[in-house]
Design a protein around this motif. Structure first.
Motif, short mmCIF file in Angstrom:
data_model
loop_
_atom_site.label_atom_id
_atom_site.label_comp_id
_atom_site.label_asym_id
_atom_site.label_seq_id
_atom_site.Cartn_x
_atom_site.Cartn_y
_atom_site.Cartn_z
N LEU A 15 -8.15 -1.22 11.84
CA LEU A 15 -6.85 -2.62 11.37
C LEU A 15 -8.74 -3.55 12.04
O LEU A 15 -7.84 -4.56 11.53
CB LEU A 15 -6.00 -2.70 11.63
N TYR A 40 -4.53 -5.78 5.93
CA TYR A 40 -3.50 -6.36 6.32
C TYR A 40 -2.41 -6.64 5.68
O TYR A 40 -0.81 -7.02 6.10
CB TYR A 40 -3.41 -8.24 7.74
N PRO A 42 -0.42 -6.04 2.97
CA PRO A 42 0.71 -4.99 3.22
C PRO A 42 1.95 -5.54 4.56
O PRO A 42 3.36 -5.03 3.81
CB PRO A 42 0.07 -4.13 2.63
N VAL A 43 0.62 -5.19 5.65
CA VAL A 43 1.27 -5.39 6.59
C VAL A 43 2.61 -6.62 6.41
O VAL A 43 3.47 -6.77 7.22
CB VAL A 43 1.08 -5.55 8.16
N GLU A 136 6.13 -1.68 10.05
CA GLU A 136 4.60 -2.02 8.70
C GLU A 136 3.13 -1.58 9.72
O GLU A 136 2.73 -1.27 8.31
CB GLU A 136 5.52 -3.41 8.88
N TYR A 137 3.01 -2.11 10.82
CA TYR A 137 2.07 -1.79 10.71
C TYR A 137 2.31 -0.17 11.09
O TYR A 137 0.33 0.48 10.49
CB TYR A 137 2.29 -2.41 12.82
N ARG A 139 3.09 1.74 9.31
CA ARG A 139 2.80 2.35 7.68
C ARG A 139 1.56 1.97 7.25
O ARG A 139 1.11 2.89 6.16
CB ARG A 139 4.08 1.69 7.02
N ARG A 140 1.50 0.67 7.41
CA ARG A 140 -0.61 0.67 7.08
C ARG A 140 -0.95 1.53 7.98
O ARG A 140 -2.76 2.28 7.41
CB ARG A 140 -0.63 -0.70 7.52
N SER A 143 -0.95 4.62 6.11
CA SER A 143 -2.09 5.31 4.73
C SER A 143 -3.24 5.18 4.84
O SER A 143 -3.84 5.78 4.08
CB SER A 143 -1.54 3.30 4.09
#
Length: 209
Positions: A15, A40, A42-43, A136-137, A139-140, A143
C-alpha cells in the motif's frame, strides 16, 4: 510525517511503496496516479460512506483528498517514527469528512433520510472514527491479498472459500455447487483463510517496517 522537501524514505510495501510515492510527485505521471488511486481510493471512499456520505458526495470527497495529496506530496518527507503514510492520509480524510458534515449541519439538506440526518447531527467518537478507517484499510489489504493469492489454489478450492467465507453460503450448499464433499469445503476454506492471513500479516509488516 512532515513537509520539508526531503527525500522519502520508506520501504516498498503493497500500500505504501516509496517508488510509487516518488512517482506521484510528477502530476503528469498518470500511470502512477492510477495505481495510487486503485490502492487508496477505495479506502477513502469506503470511510466516507461509513461516515454517512452519499455515494456522489463520497466520490467527490475522494477526489478532493487526492487533490490534497497531489498538492502536498512534493513537500512530503516520510518519517516512520512520526507515523505512517496511511495515518497521514487518514488525517486528511477525517478532516475533510468532518468539514463536510459540519457544513451540512449548518446548511441541512432535505434528504428525508433519517439515518443520514442522524449521522449529520451526531458527534463521532474519535475511537469509532479511527476504527472505521482501520476497517476500510483492512478490507483493502484483504482485497489486495486475495488478488495476489487466488492463483495459488485450484478453482473449486477458491470457489468453496469464496462461497462460504465471503458470500455466506452454507458448507453443504457450497459443496453441491463446486462438486466437493462438505468436509472438503471446510478444509478448502481453512486453507485459503490461513494463506490469506499470512499474506495480510506480511503486507502489514512491510507497511510498518
Amino acid at each position: 510525517m512532515v513537509c520539508s522537501g526531503a527525500i522519502l524514505a520508506v520501504n516498498d510495501s503493497p500500500l505504501t511503496r516509496a517508488s510509487l510515492l516518488l512517482q506521484i510527485r510528477d502530476g503528469s505521471n498518470h500511470a502512477a496516479w492510477n495505481e495510487f488511486m486503485n490502492l487508496y481510493g477505495p479506502v477513502v471512499y469506503g470511510f466516507a460512506r461509513k461516515r454517512g456520505l452519499q455515494d456522489a458526495d463520497a466520490a467527490d470527497l475522494m477526489q478532493d483528498v487526492m487533490r490534497s495529496v497531489a498538492t502536498a506530496i512534493g513537500q512530503l518527507e516520510y518519517d516512520r517514527k512520526r507515523g505512517s503514510f496511511a495515518g497521514w492520509l487518514f488525517t486528511i480524510t477525517r478532516n475533510k469528512v468532518f468539514n463536510f458534515l459540519s457544513s451540512r449541519r449548518i446548511r441541512p439538506q432535505a434528504t428525508g433520510d433519517t439515518a443520514t440526518n442522524q449521522m449529520l447531527n451526531s458527534h463521532p467518537d474519535e475511537t469509532e472514527t479511527t476504527e472505521t478507517w482501520e476497517l476500510e484499510y483492512q478490507r483493502r489489504l484483504a482485497s489486495l491479498a486475495m488478488d495476489k493469492i487466488k492463483n495459488e489454489f485450484q478453482d473449486n478450492t477458491w470457489r468453496a472459500f469464496w462461497l462460504t467465507a465471503v458470500e455466506g453460503v452454507s458448507a453443504s450448499e457450497a459443496a453441491s455447487q463446486v462438486g466437493l464433499s462438505t468436509g472438503a469445503v471446510y478444509v478448502a476454506k481453512s486453507r485459503v483463510l490461513a494463506r490469506l492471513k499470512d499474506e495480510v500479516d506480511s503486507m502489514r509488516r512491510q507497511e510498518e517496517n
